[in-house]
Design an enzyme around this catalytic site. Structure first.
Site, PDB file in Angstrom:
ATOM      1  N   GLY A 257       0.788  -1.231   0.000  1.00 30.94           N
ATOM      2  CA  GLY A 257       0.000   0.000   0.000  1.00 30.94           C
ATOM      3  C   GLY A 257       0.819   1.278   0.000  1.00 30.94           C
ATOM      4  N   GLU A 299       4.712  -6.094   1.570  1.00 34.30           N
ATOM      5  CA  GLU A 299       4.329  -6.551   0.224  1.00 34.30           C
ATOM      6  C   GLU A 299       4.112  -5.393  -0.736  1.00 34.30           C
ATOM      7  OE1 GLU A 299       0.670  -8.473   1.379  1.00 34.30           O
ATOM      8  OE2 GLU A 299       1.637 -10.406   1.432  1.00 34.30           O
ATOM      9  N   GLY A 301       3.784  -3.439  -4.084  1.00 29.46           N
ATOM     10  CA  GLY A 301       3.601  -3.752  -5.495  1.00 29.46           C
ATOM     11  C   GLY A 301       3.861  -2.471  -6.274  1.00 29.46           C
ATOM     12  N   ARG A 302       2.903  -1.549  -6.139  1.00 26.57           N
ATOM     13  CA  ARG A 302       2.987  -0.262  -6.829  1.00 26.57           C
ATOM     14  C   ARG A 302       4.343   0.424  -6.625  1.00 26.57           C
ATOM     15  NH1 ARG A 302      -1.676   2.556  -7.302  1.00 26.57           N
ATOM     16  NH2 ARG A 302      -2.449   1.392  -5.516  1.00 26.57           N
ATOM     17  N   TYR A 343     -10.888   4.861 -10.875  1.00 24.19           N
ATOM     18  CA  TYR A 343     -10.638   5.502  -9.569  1.00 24.19           C
ATOM     19  C   TYR A 343     -10.536   7.019  -9.659  1.00 24.19           C
ATOM     20  CZ  TYR A 343      -8.550   0.797  -9.007  1.00 24.19           C
ATOM     21  OH  TYR A 343      -8.295  -0.548  -9.018  1.00 24.19           O
ATOM     22  N   CYS A 370     -14.727   3.405 -26.896  1.00 23.75           N
ATOM     23  CA  CYS A 370     -16.052   3.964 -27.112  1.00 23.75           C
ATOM     24  C   CYS A 370     -16.775   4.213 -25.792  1.00 23.75           C
ATOM     25  CB  CYS A 370     -16.825   3.017 -28.013  1.00 23.75           C
ATOM     26  SG  CYS A 370     -17.723   3.941 -29.234  1.00 23.75           S
ATOM     27  N   GLU A 371     -16.240   5.106 -24.993  1.00 27.56           N
ATOM     28  CA  GLU A 371     -16.786   5.461 -23.681  1.00 27.56           C
ATOM     29  C   GLU A 371     -16.482   6.934 -23.437  1.00 27.56           C
ATOM     30  OE1 GLU A 371     -18.024   3.328 -21.119  1.00 27.56           O
ATOM     31  OE2 GLU A 371     -17.800   1.517 -22.342  1.00 27.56           O
ATOM     32  N   TYR A 399      -0.334  -1.541 -12.214  1.00 23.57           N
ATOM     33  CA  TYR A 399      -1.787  -1.616 -12.379  1.00 23.57           C
ATOM     34  C   TYR A 399      -2.278  -0.954 -13.664  1.00 23.57           C
ATOM     35  CZ  TYR A 399      -1.438  -2.923  -7.464  1.00 23.57           C
ATOM     36  OH  TYR A 399      -1.089  -3.543  -6.286  1.00 23.57           O
TER      37      TYR A 399
HETATM   38  N1  LLP Z   1      -0.755  -7.165  -0.490  1.00 28.02           N
HETATM   39  C1  LLP Z   1      -2.053  -7.445  -0.694  1.00 28.02           C
HETATM   40  C2  LLP Z   1      -2.666  -8.535   0.071  1.00 28.02           C
HETATM   41  C3  LLP Z   1      -2.802  -6.713  -1.623  1.00 28.02           C
HETATM   42  O1  LLP Z   1      -4.088  -6.995  -1.799  1.00 28.02           O
HETATM   43  C4  LLP Z   1      -2.179  -5.694  -2.356  1.00 28.02           C
HETATM   44  C5  LLP Z   1      -2.930  -4.900  -3.339  1.00 28.02           C
HETATM   45  C6  LLP Z   1      -0.819  -5.452  -2.129  1.00 28.02           C
HETATM   46  C7  LLP Z   1      -0.137  -6.205  -1.178  1.00 28.02           C
HETATM   47  C8  LLP Z   1      -0.027  -4.433  -2.898  1.00 28.02           C
HETATM   48  O2  LLP Z   1      -0.472  -3.140  -2.772  1.00 28.02           O
HETATM   49  P1  LLP Z   1       0.421  -1.962  -3.385  1.00 28.02           P
HETATM   50  O3  LLP Z   1       1.721  -1.967  -2.620  1.00 28.02           O
HETATM   51  O4  LLP Z   1       0.633  -2.275  -4.803  1.00 28.02           O
HETATM   52  O5  LLP Z   1      -0.350  -0.730  -3.192  1.00 28.02           O
HETATM   53  N2  LLP Z   1      -5.728  -1.582  -8.800  1.00 28.02           N
HETATM   54  C9  LLP Z   1      -5.499  -0.643  -7.720  1.00 28.02           C
HETATM   55  C10 LLP Z   1      -4.704  -1.247  -6.599  1.00 28.02           C
HETATM   56  C11 LLP Z   1      -5.314  -2.515  -6.051  1.00 28.02           C
HETATM   57  C12 LLP Z   1      -4.412  -3.155  -5.034  1.00 28.02           C
HETATM   58  C13 LLP Z   1      -4.951  -4.453  -4.591  1.00 28.02           C
HETATM   59  N3  LLP Z   1      -4.159  -5.101  -3.610  1.00 28.02           N
HETATM   60  C14 LLP Z   1      -4.830   0.608  -8.295  1.00 28.02           C
HETATM   61  O6  LLP Z   1      -4.590   0.660  -9.482  1.00 28.02           O
HETATM   62  O7  LLP Z   1      -4.551   1.545  -7.560  1.00 28.02           O
END
Ligand code: LLP
Length: 442
Positions: A257, A299, A301-302, A343, A370-371, A399
């Protein structure tokens, strides 16, 4: 709005992005317009240096503040075999949420001991495949999964390490669609309702499951630090009261997150602040309770891949509505980046082929789908736009592609990687109509 100059936007682009003598944007000596000539438009470009350096920063920041830390990249942000290899070399593990993400890791021989399977509804196939491939950890999300996994392991005559995903009812103050640790969420066992307590009791009774610790994930992106602090304290209290032999807990996973700035108006994010808050809060709890061997897992990701990726589009039609808006249409849109439509996400952008010119004309970048809602960026400055100009949207590495679709039977763009040595590697070729039509047998 902050003025759009390259200097003001530089921190949003991959490292070694600059304006070439020709006046084009380039990354690590690769002119982006040359890349489009070679690989087509739209084009996603990732930068290896940036991925590696951000990964190192995460590992070093957290390890300098807590002895036992494991960084597990959340591959839903962007899942790719070459990326997995880079992250492996940097010492990260990977978490997956689907059989597809798992398949990529199996096929590229990623060490399964460093893989964690997440998700609120894992199928029997996904659980079985994970167990057969000796996955390190499965994070259990429901009583159904507890029973199913136990019976699969029983049948295969093996045991599986698990953690339980808890939902701590903490609001991370982010978009409601990306809040995952509040009471009203499909994810995890709620502490507030008593489900988490029951899950621990149930997990303990399973002969084929080894409970190693707990997990929570509050949502994303989270700009504030206090939700992490609040959740760690609250979950720790819960663990103390409910976890068997809580002093032996091995894994305390606080999810991901961590935010990144997307636009020139977003605040700069300091990784060190997240690391300090999370590590210090956990340390206080651990020390107070004389807990010895707990591993902190994060964890991201982003945060690992967002800045390393950019999206390049070609301008087509331009429509001016006097005194209202100038629509500049490009050859991609919501099928490769659903985030603005889903979002309301805000991005910045910069010209690729007029990078030296002042960005002064206010435009709205419309996608080709087409939106009406297919707008990538609204009311941003560009040099006077003309058809066939190229634009780059930075911070497109997380993402975007991973949430892409074939809407309007469109083709997903190619993805290339600029390697640390400056060479270009194709990560995924542009789709063809044959790729799609052969699924229908034509
Ligand atoms: N761990 C778990 C259990 C998760 O569900 C997620 C993200 C992460 C880690 C990684 O979160 P991050 O560090 O990437 O923020 N599609 C949305 C984000 C959805 C994230 C879902 N879970 C967007 O584009 O902002």
């Amino acid at each position: 709005m902050n003025k759009v100059t390259f200097e003001n936007l530089k921190h949003l682009f991959p490292e070694k992005t600059k304006i070439s003598e020709k006046g084009n944007l380039e990354i690590n000596n690769n002119d982006l317009s040359d890349l489009v000539n070679e690989f087509g438009s739209p084009l996603y470009v990732y930068d290896e240096n940036t991925i590696r350096n951000i990964s190192r920063e995460y590992i070093n920041c957290f390890k300098s503040k807590f002895e036992n830390v494991h960084v597990s990249y959340s591959s839903k942000a962007f899942s790719n075999p070459v990326l997995s290899q880079i992250l492996l070399e940097e010492g990260l593990g990977i978490d997956v949420v689907s059989g597809g993400e798992l398949e990529i890791l199996i096929r590229c021989k990623f060490p399964m001991k460093d893989v964690n399977f997440h998700g609120n509804n894992k199928s029997e196939y996904e659980l079985r495949k994970s167990v057969i491939n000796n996955i390190g950890l499965i994070t259990i999300d429901s009583f159904y999964e507890l029973d199913l996994l136990d019976s699969i392991c029983n049948e295969l005559n093996t045991t599986q390490n698990i953690t339980l995903r808890l939902s701590p009812s903490v609001d991370p103050h982010t978009h409601e669609l990306t809040s995952t640790g509040i009471l009203d969420t499909k994810f995890g066992f709620s502490i507030e309702t008593g489900a988490a307590k029951d899950a621990i009791i149930s997990a303990q009774k399973k002969n084929n499951l080894n409970l190693k610790g707990i997990h929570f994930h509050l949502g994303s992106p989270i700009f504030e630090l206090s939700p992490y602090e609040e959740a760690i304290n609250y979950v720790f209290e819960f663990v103390k009261d409910n976890y068997p032999n809580y002093k032996d807990i091995e894994i305390f996973n606080v999810g991901g997150g961590f935010a990144v700035p997307y636009s020139v108006d977003d605040p700069i994010v300091n990784i060190d602040n997240y690391a300090s808050t999370i590590c210090n809060t956990l340390k206080e709890n651990v020390n107070k309770n004389s807990i010895k061997n707990v591993k902190l897992v994060i964890e991201p990701g982003r945060a690992i891949v967002a800045r390393s990726g950019i999206a390049i589009y070609t301008i087509g039609g331009i429509k001016e509505i006097p005194n209202l808006r100038k629509y500049v249409s490009v050859d991609g849109g919501m099928a490769d980046n659903i985030r603005p439509a889903l979002y309301g996400s805000k991005y910045s952008l910069f010209s690729v082929n007029k990078a030296n010119m002042p960005h002064e004309e206010i435009v709205t970048i419309a996608g080709k789908f087409c939106e009406t809602g297919d707008k990538l960026v609204e009311n941003v400055p560009l040099p006077k736009p003309e058809s066939n100009d190229l634009i780059a949207i930075p911070v497109s590495g997380a993402y975007n592609f991973s949430m892409s679709s074939n809407y309007n039977v469109s083709l997903r763009p190619a993805i290339v990687l600029i390697k640390s040595n400056g060479k270009v590697q194709l990560l995924r070729r542009r789709e063809t109509y044959n790729d799609i039509l052969e699924l229908s047998g034509i």
